[in-house]
Design an enzyme around this catalytic site. Structure first.
Site, PDB file in Angstrom:
ATOM      1  N   GLY A  32      49.006  41.372  45.175  1.00 23.42           N
ATOM      2  CA  GLY A  32      50.393  41.002  45.450  1.00 23.42           C
ATOM      3  C   GLY A  32      51.028  41.768  46.587  1.00 23.42           C
ATOM      4  N   TYR A  72      39.900  32.615  35.956  1.00 19.63           N
ATOM      5  CA  TYR A  72      40.495  31.778  37.002  1.00 19.63           C
ATOM      6  C   TYR A  72      39.906  30.369  36.946  1.00 19.63           C
ATOM      7  CZ  TYR A  72      42.020  36.229  39.111  1.00 19.63           C
ATOM      8  OH  TYR A  72      42.582  37.457  39.350  1.00 19.63           O
TER       9      TYR A  72
END
Length: 306
Positions: free
Chosen positions: A198, A51
């Protein structure tokens, strides 16, 4: 906030957890989001070395100083890159994992990682070698537990059979119910938890989900056509009430299954964070509403990523 046991480990993670990928590079803003999340009772922060090519781990590392012992920190490895360069390659080798963990520890400013995860994987990987790396890191005290982040059923089955993983991070939400068909029972039977990423389906299961779907689902979503997604998100908003906001409903749906240890959501603002925290004050999910959600959506299966 309630906590759930992570697989067969002695780690207990909050039912809601913060996925840190969306925090961005503004350190002050990111720290304020993390601070607010922790104040609300979230104890699990999920990041990855990839990330922002290491920057995200550094931001998390700075934010947790002085309260490390109260938190469960998860990060991931398997992607080889050089910090500052925007290119990477897949490398699940033992040599890379044992090097990557040391870099993550430096960036996180800690001497151990609670949950170290393989960030992907295919059936053609040297799985036995990867498992050996994680097991050695446990013995060395650099990690407490390990898991995988994958939606590939065949890969998951191999790790269930061969390793002592305590978790699988995978996409799971009311629109993406694929884990229900192949994975949930397998993991339950082997005392392995799901970390559900998600959970809001890219924002389509929030109060403004219909508008989000108009912008983000023009090519459809999984097995759903654009028209189906618009119809579902419109109906979803009709389920919303003062006692149960749309985001809370989305989180409740996946957390009603005890194999899910935590719903891992991202937040790039305090507003998004607070919207998800509405889960804490929502009325319990009644069975008739859970059944309605299942009738509205599809029990789809994995036809790719085998």
């Amino acid at each position: 906030m309630n906590k759930r046991k992570l697989g067969s480990s002695d780690l207990y993670v909050s039912e809601l957890s913060l996925g840190c990928m969306s925090l961005g590079k503004d350190k002050a803003k990111a720290k304020s989001i993390i601070d607010h999340a922790l104040e609300a009772g979230i104890n699990y922060l999920d990041t990855a070395d990839l990330y922002d090519f290491g920057t995200n781990e550094e931001i998390v590392g700075e934010a947790i100083q002085g309260r490390r012992e109260d938190l469960i920190i998860g990060t991931k490895a398997g992607n080889k890159f050089r910090q500052g360069e925007k290119d990477w390659s897949w490398d699940p080798s033992k040599a890379h994992i044992k090097t990557a963990v040391k870099e993550s520890l430096k960036r996180l400013k800690t001497d151990y990682i609670d949950l170290y995860q393989l960030h992907g994987g295919t059936i053609d990987d040297p799985i036995d070698e990867t498992i050996e790396a994680f097991e050695e890191l446990k013995q060395e005290g650099l990690i407490r537990e390990y898991g995988i982040s994958s939606i590939r059923p065949n890969v998951i089955r191999e790790y269930v059979k061969k390793s002592s993983i305590v978790s699988v991070m995978m996409q799971y939400n009311a629109l993406d119910r694929r884990p229900e068909e192949e994975i949930l029972d397998l993991l339950k039977d082997n005392q392995i938890s799901i970390l559900a990423r998600g959970p809001l389906a890219k924002g389509m299961l929030t109060s403004n989900g219909y508008q989000v779907a108009q912008n983000k689902a023009k090519d459809g979503f999984l097995d759903y056509s654009y028209e189906e997604i618009l119809a579902i998100t419109e109906k979803w908003q009709s389920f919303e009430s003062d006692a149960r906001p749309a985001s809370a409903l989305a989180l409740q749906y996946i957390l009603h299954n005890q194999t899910v240890a935590s719903a891992v959501f991202g937040a790039s603002s305090l507003e998004q964070l607070n919207d998800n925290l509405s889960y804490l004050d929502a009325d319990p999910l009644p069975k008739h509403l859970s059944d309605a959600i299942q009738s509205l959506t599809k029990a789809i299966t994995y036809d790719k990523h085998r």
